[in-house]
Structure formats: C-alpha cells, structure tokens
Design an enzyme around this catalytic site. Structure first.
Site, PDB file in Angstrom:
ATOM      1  N   ARG A   1      -4.097   6.707   0.116  1.00 14.03           N
ATOM      2  CA  ARG A   1      -4.125   7.997   1.126  1.00 14.03           C
ATOM      3  C   ARG A   1      -3.089   8.655   2.210  1.00 14.03           C
ATOM      4  NH1 ARG A   1      -9.679   6.379   4.106  1.00 14.03           N
ATOM      5  NH2 ARG A   1      -8.351   4.642   4.129  1.00 14.03           N
TER       6      ARG A   1
ATOM      7  N   ARG B   1       0.494  -1.393   0.308  1.00 10.74           N
ATOM      8  CA  ARG B   1       0.118  -0.211  -0.086  1.00 10.74           C
ATOM      9  C   ARG B   1       0.314   1.022   0.362  1.00 10.74           C
ATOM     10  NH1 ARG B   1      -6.050  -0.840   1.061  1.00 10.74           N
ATOM     11  NH2 ARG B   1      -6.209  -2.457   0.463  1.00 10.74           N
TER      12      ARG B   1
HETATM   13  O1  1CP Z   1      -4.745  -4.862   2.622  1.00  8.81           O
HETATM   14  C1  1CP Z   1      -4.370  -6.360   1.999  1.00  8.81           C
HETATM   15  O2  1CP Z   1      -4.489  -7.191   2.997  1.00  8.81           O
HETATM   16  C2  1CP Z   1      -4.084  -6.206   0.942  1.00  8.81           C
HETATM   17  C3  1CP Z   1      -4.881  -6.924   0.446  1.00  8.81           C
HETATM   18  C4  1CP Z   1      -6.005  -5.812  -0.396  1.00  8.81           C
HETATM   19  C5  1CP Z   1      -7.289  -6.328   0.135  1.00  8.81           C
HETATM   20  C6  1CP Z   1      -7.811  -7.328   1.516  1.00  8.81           C
HETATM   21  C7  1CP Z   1      -6.139  -5.530  -0.881  1.00  8.81           C
HETATM   22  C8  1CP Z   1      -4.831  -5.120  -2.108  1.00  8.81           C
HETATM   23  N1  1CP Z   1      -7.564  -4.883  -1.394  1.00  8.81           N
HETATM   24  C9  1CP Z   1      -7.897  -4.834  -0.153  1.00  8.81           C
HETATM   25  C10 1CP Z   1      -9.327  -4.851  -0.339  1.00  8.81           C
HETATM   26  C11 1CP Z   1      -9.173  -3.515   0.197  1.00  8.81           C
HETATM   27  N2  1CP Z   1      -9.914  -2.414  -0.553  1.00  8.81           N
HETATM   28  C12 1CP Z   1      -9.708  -3.049   0.968  1.00  8.81           C
HETATM   29  C13 1CP Z   1     -10.169  -3.652   2.591  1.00  8.81           C
HETATM   30  C14 1CP Z   1     -11.461  -3.601   3.158  1.00  8.81           C
HETATM   31  C15 1CP Z   1     -10.938  -4.618   3.901  1.00  8.81           C
HETATM   32  O3  1CP Z   1     -11.910  -5.334   4.365  1.00  8.81           O
HETATM   33  O4  1CP Z   1     -11.621  -3.521   4.883  1.00  8.81           O
HETATM   34  C16 1CP Z   1     -10.135  -1.338   1.075  1.00  8.81           C
HETATM   35  C17 1CP Z   1     -10.713  -0.176   1.895  1.00  8.81           C
HETATM   36  C18 1CP Z   1      -9.496  -1.316  -0.059  1.00  8.81           C
HETATM   37  C19 1CP Z   1      -9.983   0.092  -1.163  1.00  8.81           C
HETATM   38  C20 1CP Z   1      -8.695   0.137  -1.955  1.00  8.81           C
HETATM   39  N3  1CP Z   1      -7.913  -0.341  -2.022  1.00  8.81           N
HETATM   40  C21 1CP Z   1      -7.899   1.484  -1.343  1.00  8.81           C
HETATM   41  C22 1CP Z   1      -8.326   2.415  -0.712  1.00  8.81           C
HETATM   42  C23 1CP Z   1      -9.216   3.131  -1.599  1.00  8.81           C
HETATM   43  C24 1CP Z   1      -9.427   5.062  -0.879  1.00  8.81           C
HETATM   44  O5  1CP Z   1      -8.913   5.895  -1.766  1.00  8.81           O
HETATM   45  O6  1CP Z   1     -10.098   5.440   0.122  1.00  8.81           O
HETATM   46  C25 1CP Z   1      -6.445   1.578  -2.142  1.00  8.81           C
HETATM   47  C26 1CP Z   1      -5.510   2.479  -2.596  1.00  8.81           C
HETATM   48  C27 1CP Z   1      -6.004   0.277  -2.547  1.00  8.81           C
HETATM   49  C28 1CP Z   1      -5.023  -0.404  -3.980  1.00  8.81           C
HETATM   50  C29 1CP Z   1      -4.611  -1.228  -3.838  1.00  8.81           C
HETATM   51  N4  1CP Z   1      -5.120  -3.019  -2.891  1.00  8.81           N
HETATM   52  C30 1CP Z   1      -4.416  -3.804  -2.538  1.00  8.81           C
HETATM   53  C31 1CP Z   1      -3.351  -3.306  -3.655  1.00  8.81           C
HETATM   54  C32 1CP Z   1      -1.640  -4.026  -3.469  1.00  8.81           C
HETATM   55  C33 1CP Z   1      -3.376  -2.128  -3.615  1.00  8.81           C
HETATM   56  C34 1CP Z   1      -2.346  -1.061  -4.306  1.00  8.81           C
HETATM   57  C35 1CP Z   1      -0.471  -0.863  -4.726  1.00  8.81           C
HETATM   58  C36 1CP Z   1      -0.390  -0.212  -2.917  1.00  8.81           C
HETATM   59  O7  1CP Z   1      -0.107  -1.410  -2.362  1.00  8.81           O
HETATM   60  O8  1CP Z   1      -0.169   0.642  -3.276  1.00  8.81           O
END
Ligand code: 1CP
Length: 343
Positions: free
Chosen positions: A30, A26
């Site tokens: 944000r 991540r």
């Molecule tokens: O965090 C982990 O456990 C890694 C695996 C994972 C999971 C469980 C990713 C990889 N996405 C998710 C689902 C998800 N997507 C959640 C968790 C929800 C929960 O279980 O409560 C959330 C909040 C998201 C949304 C999300 N994905 C955001 C936030 C969006 C925002 O602007 O508000 C972001 C930045 C991502 C990007 C993301 N998700 C995962 C990866 C590998 C990435 C992108 C690359 C990076 O690591 O920078």
C-alpha cells in the site's frame, strides 16, 4: 565455486557477492501508488493474490521502481489455511479473518487442495520469465507456528490468546495442527520451487510469543522438519528463516533448524548478531521500518551502521515489513545509498 550472477544466491551460499544485495519485506503493497491503484480496481486482496496477471504485476512493481535484488512473490501466508479448506476473508481495514479451528474434528476436515493455490504457481512462472539475470525470485510461506496462531485465533486482535492457551491446555490438538501445517507447507513450497522459486523465506512472525521448551517444540522442531524434507528433494534451494522477536531463541534457531540464513528483526543488537549469529550463518536485516518512514540522515546513519557491522556476507533488509505510510522516495534513497556504500 563460481560466483552466480545473483548477489542474493551468493550470500545464501556463503560466497562474498559482487555487491551487498537488498530487498525489503512487504516491498509490494500500500505504500506504492501503483499498488493502491490496482487495489482500488480489484474486488479484494485475496482476488489479487489469486489472479496471476495482477499478482505478477504487483510482484514486479518494486523491482521496476527500485531495482531490488529480489522479487518476493505477491501472495500471503494465509493462503495455506485457505488451501486446507478454511474460510478466509480480508476485510477492509480489519486485516484477515479465518474461521477458527478448535477441535480434533475441525482438524480432520482439513485437506490440502493444490488446485486452490495453482494461480500462485502460475504467478511464479510468469514472474520468473521477466526478471533480470541478477534478481532472485523468493517464494515463501508462514511457519507452522505462526499459521497455527491465525488458524486457532482467527485473527490477531487478541494477541493469539486462544493459541497460547492451547500450548498449555491442549497440546495434542496443537501438535496435530502443526503436523498438518508441516505437510501442507512442504507441498506448497515444493510446488513453488517446481514453478521457479530460487530461494525461500519462512516467516515466523509470532515466534516471539513462545520461549524455552515451547519455543523448541513449536518453533524450532517444526521448522527443522519442514526444512529437512525440502532439502532432501531440493538441496540446492536456500532457505531464509525469520523468527521474529525470538530473543534468546535466535541462537538455537540458527544452529538447529537447517536454515541457510537468518532474518533478524530490529530488536536484535548488532554487536550480538555479528558475534553470536553471523559467525554461524549469513544474516538478513534489520533496519527499523520506522526509520524508513523517517528517511534522511537518521535512516542513512542506521543503514551505514548495519552495513559496517555485517560487511558483505549479508542481505540488507528491514527488521519487519514496509509500513503503508512509508514515502517511496525514502526507499529509493535507501537503495541508492546501499549500492554506493563503500566501507
Ligand atoms: O508481516 C509479517 O509479519 C510477515 C508475515 C505475514 C503475515 C503475518 C504475511 C506475509 N502475511 C501475514 C498476514 C497478513 N496478511 C496480515 C497481518 C495481519 C495481522 O496480524 O494483523 C495482513 C494485513 C495481511 C494482508 C496483506 N498481505 C497485505 C495488505 C493488503 C492490502 O492491500 O490491504 C499485503 C500487501 C500482503 C502481502 C504479503 N503478506 C506477506 C508477504 C510476504 C506478502 C507479499 C510480498 C511482499 O512482501 O511484498
């Protein structure tokens, strides 16, 4: 074998790298003001993932700011259910919401549509052309088990109670869903490799919900099948597995899945990891994201202990993703410290 110019690929290939590489799960997101700025202008999160110019820019933001050794594709593990035809929404402040699947009939309606994730592949091609020769481009997907958790429960609000119930009461349904996800993930990751991903990570964030036989059945076996299919087609692409909070599951996971390296979360004891896990495969991890929020001596002392324990055959990372309240200066301080560290 000659050293590549990419420290991460060296470690994943079992070669001592020129320097201990670092990237953070991540690392885009944000906590970065430049991300928040784009986020405020954008319709929604999904739209950001599916607009190649935006996703490329966001993938590159932490690389520009911190010169990380890896760029991880800006996308989400829930794009695979979306590509299978599941309605997916990211609601402001609530996290993801999917239309839950609950019957065999629901599963029969799932078809993987590569066109719906074509923008992701375009992002990979664009990012690949803009990285320095030492930076590795990492593609990813969620593990079948973790993605199944979101597809059955629809969100993470009730700790995946419906999915856990399926493990014991409806295994045929869960097995069928897992089989569909293995096929879809194989297609999704193969396309990422064809587009230019140089390494992959499989995020099994909810592996820790299972233990014993269920862990073998739903975490280890599907991961092993997915990896063996990818390795047949792309033997040169290394794969990192991240079975979060797997407790006594890390050892069978590292030995049986065919991964090239194991990502460990901050719950894993360092002495244990060195003895029982790093003796099998290179490790990635495992500074607590909370220490990155804290910064200063607490963070740097913990980083030094990790660096001293694991030595050079290691990819420095967090134990889980960067949290939004993290000061970006702490990330800069951490990366500088790792780059200067001499044991
Ligand atoms: O965090 C982990 O456990 C890694 C695996 C994972 C999971 C469980 C990713 C990889 N996405 C998710 C689902 C998800 N997507 C959640 C968790 C929800 C929960 O279980 O409560 C959330 C909040 C998201 C949304 C999300 N994905 C955001 C936030 C969006 C925002 O602007 O508000 C972001 C930045 C991502 C990007 C993301 N998700 C995962 C990866 C590998 C990435 C992108 C690359 C990076 O690591 O920078």
């Amino acid at each position: 074998m000659n050293k590549s110019r990419k420290p991460i690929l060296d470690v994943l290939g079992g070669q001592i790298p020129e320097r201990v590489p670092v990237w953070l799960m991540r690392q885009a997101g944000r906590y970065l003001p430049e991300y928040r700025e784009l986020r405020a202008k954008s319709k929604n999160f999904l739209n950001m993932c599916l607009t190649p110019d935006l996703a490329t820019e966001i993938t590159l933001q932490p690389i520009r700011r911190f010169d990380m050794d890896a760029a991880i594709l800006f996308a989400d593990i829930l794009l695979v259910p979306m590509a299978l035809g599941v309605d997916l929404q990211f609601r402001e402040g609530e996290g993801p919401a999917l239309q839950p699947v609950s019957s065999m009939l629901d599963l029969e309606a799932l078809f993987y549509d590569p066109a719906s994730v074509a923008p992701v592949m375009q992002t990979i091609r664009q990012v690949a052309g803009q990285l320095s020769p030492s930076t590795t481009l990492i593609g990813f997907c969620g593990a079948p088990w973790t993605v199944a958790c979101y597809m059955i429960d629809g969100n993470s609000h009730s700790n995946f109670a419906a999915t856990k119930k399926c493990v014991y009461e409806n295994p045929e349904f869960l097995e069928r869903l897992i089989a569909i996800l293995i096929d879809a993930s194989e297609q999704y990751l193969s396309a990422q490799i064809e587009a230019g991903a140089e390494a992959l990570q499989i995020f099994d964030s909810w592996a820790g919900l299972l233990s014993g036989e269920a862990f073998t059945h739903y975490v280890i076996n599907p991961t092993r099948i997915l990896i063996s299919r990818l390795k047949k087609k792309y033997p040169h692409i290394p794969i990192i597995g991240f079975p979060r909070e797997a407790a006594d599951g890390y050892e069978p996971y590292i030995k049986q899945t065919g991964i090239d390296a194991l990502g460990i979360d901050q719950s894993v004891d360092l002495a244990y990891a060195k003895r029982a896990l790093q003796s099998v495969k290179p490790l990635q991890g495992n500074l607590s994201p909370d220490l990155l929020v804290q910064g200063g001596a607490a963070m740097l002392d913990a980083a030094a202990t990790i660096l001293r324990t694991f030595g050079p055959l290691h990819i420095f990372n967090l134990g889980h993703g960067v949290v939004p309240q993290t000061p970006p200066e702490h990330v800069a301080q951490l990366v500088a410290y790792i780059r200067e560290f001499r044991p």
